[in-house]
Design a protein around this motif. Structure first.
Motif, PDB file in Angstrom:
ATOM      1  N   LYS A 195       0.868  -1.179   0.000  1.00  0.00           N
ATOM      2  CA  LYS A 195       0.000   0.000   0.000  1.00  0.00           C
ATOM      3  C   LYS A 195       0.906   1.230   0.000  1.00  0.00           C
ATOM      4  N   ASP A 196       1.411   1.549  -1.167  1.00  0.00           N
ATOM      5  CA  ASP A 196       2.379   2.636  -1.289  1.00  0.00           C
ATOM      6  C   ASP A 196       2.269   3.219  -2.691  1.00  0.00           C
ATOM      7  N   ASP A 197       1.828   4.456  -2.787  1.00  0.00           N
ATOM      8  CA  ASP A 197       1.611   5.068  -4.099  1.00  0.00           C
ATOM      9  C   ASP A 197       2.895   5.191  -4.909  1.00  0.00           C
ATOM     10  N   ARG A 201       3.288   3.430  -8.464  1.00  0.00           N
ATOM     11  CA  ARG A 201       3.621   4.259  -9.630  1.00  0.00           C
ATOM     12  C   ARG A 201       4.827   3.667 -10.368  1.00  0.00           C
ATOM     13  N   TRP A 342      -7.552   0.938  -1.392  1.00  0.00           N
ATOM     14  CA  TRP A 342      -6.349   0.492  -2.087  1.00  0.00           C
ATOM     15  C   TRP A 342      -6.659  -0.459  -3.233  1.00  0.00           C
ATOM     16  N   LYS A 345      -7.253   1.702  -6.042  1.00  0.00           N
ATOM     17  CA  LYS A 345      -6.021   2.234  -6.624  1.00  0.00           C
ATOM     18  C   LYS A 345      -5.350   1.206  -7.530  1.00  0.00           C
ATOM     19  N   TYR A 349      -4.487   1.843 -11.493  1.00  0.00           N
ATOM     20  CA  TYR A 349      -3.180   1.670 -12.120  1.00  0.00           C
ATOM     21  C   TYR A 349      -3.242   0.611 -13.226  1.00  0.00           C
TER      22      TYR A 349
END
Length: 358
Positions: A195-197, A201, A342, A345, A349
């Protein structure tokens, strides 16, 4: 008077007939009674002969329905329109269903065959002490490929092999955000539950660099394409790879050493169940050593049933592509429930990656 007596007798007979008819309907389970069991499972995920055998041994009629995704299964059970007695969700969805109070706690006294399961597959974080579920099948996510159609030095023991420019337009990917984004994360040495943008990325940018090699993102169509040598490389699940390899002996399967997903599909009893006793009987039946071995031989996926291994072909259970040893398992991760934020997210992505495909 005679006509009155005849009418009265006719009414009495009709009442008796109505009574026995209603009892007959109940006996065949028209109301979801103890004589009927509704099982909700993935497609082509059980030997039909076992359903017949269970019906013969117990007298319980089985209604068998299938789903094609955990999300579809979850939605249908949550809506409550259908009364399912047994379902077979994956680990992260089991965790979600527990949190949403959708499952009945198992009565382990009714499940003596649970002792047949290898302890490695029990008491996992998504269902500690297996209060709500017991393992059905398990496997990994990896790469199936045709060695005769790729350069000899590509063995896919590393995710990096997928980025080889010689594979331009030759790779198929399963249509799943957790699998594809997870592959990107693993290729960078990250956890597939991250859980880390910033890391997400980075993983997405690396996946976008893979797009020249990606021919398509598809579902079950991968199987016939690989069997018929119409495709060269595919990201897929181990059981699906086993099905392909059964039909096409040229194919091989590898789990990259950087790490991958270790998945579980477990049997649960939803709170919609109208036949809890029958549900326990069915789960226990499927955990019988002979039944589990027969089911694994038919389906092609890896069974967690240690007692069944003694009844199966040794070449199957010693094949580390599908029964990886403990050293490889240390690099595998079970999907965790990411939560709606998440998971959203990951889906975003993944959509961005798909939009970059030619």
């Amino acid at each position: 008077m005679k006509q009155l007596v005849q009418a009265t007798i006719a009414i009495i007979i009709a009442c008796f007939l109505l009574f026995f008819a209603s009892r007959s309907l109940e006996s065949v389970g028209m109301d979801g009674s103890k004589d009927t069991l509704t099982v909700y499972n993935w497609g082509e995920y059980i030997d039909p002969e076992l359903i017949k055998q269970f019906q013969k041994e117990t007298g319980i009629h089985v209604i068998y329905e299938t789903f094609d995704s955990n999300e579809a299964m979850y939605t249908k059970i949550q809506q409550g329109g259908s009364s399912y007695d047994v379902a077979v969700p994956s680990e992260y969805m089991i965790e979600t269903m527990i949190e949403d109070d959708m499952l009945i706690e198992l009565d382990h006294s009714l499940l003596p065959n649970a002792q047949n399961i290898d302890p490695y597959f029990l008491d996992l974080p998504f269902d500690l002490k297996n209060k709500f579920s017991l393992p059905y099948f398990w496997g990994t996510v990896g790469i199936v490929y045709n060695p005769t159609m790729v350069p000899e030095d590509l063995t896919f023991t590393s995710w990096e092999d997928l980025w080889d420019e010689r594979l331009k337009g030759k790779i198929f990917l399963v249509d799943g955000s957790r699998e594809v984004i997870g592959m990107g994360l693993n290729s960078l040495g990250y956890s597939l539950n991250l859980k880390d943008d910033v890391a997400l990325r980075e993983a997405t940018d690396k996946l976008i660099q893979l797009t020249p090699n990606v021919k398509a993102i598809i579902g079950d169509e991968i199987t016939p394409l690989m069997i018929n040598n119409e495709a060269t490389v595919a990201l897929t699940w181990s059981g699906q790879a086993a099905d392909m390899m059964w039909e096409n002996e040229e194919l091989d399967f590898a789990v990259p050493e950087e790490g991958s997903n270790l998945w579980f599909d477990n049997m649960v009893i939803p709170k919609t169940s109208k036949n809890v006793a029958g549900a326990h009987a069915f789960i226990n039946f499927m955990l019988d050593a002979e039944n589990a071995a027969q089911n694994a031989d038919y389906v092609g996926y890896s069974t967690p049933n240690a007692a069944a291994w003694a009844l199966m072909d040794e070449e199957v259970i010693t094949d580390e592509r599908f029964y990886p040893d403990e050293e490889l398992r240390e690099h595998l991760e079970v999907y965790e429930n990411l939560g709606l934020e998440w998971l959203g997210k990951y889906n975003e992505y993944f959509l961005e990656f798909k939009m970059n495909l030619n």
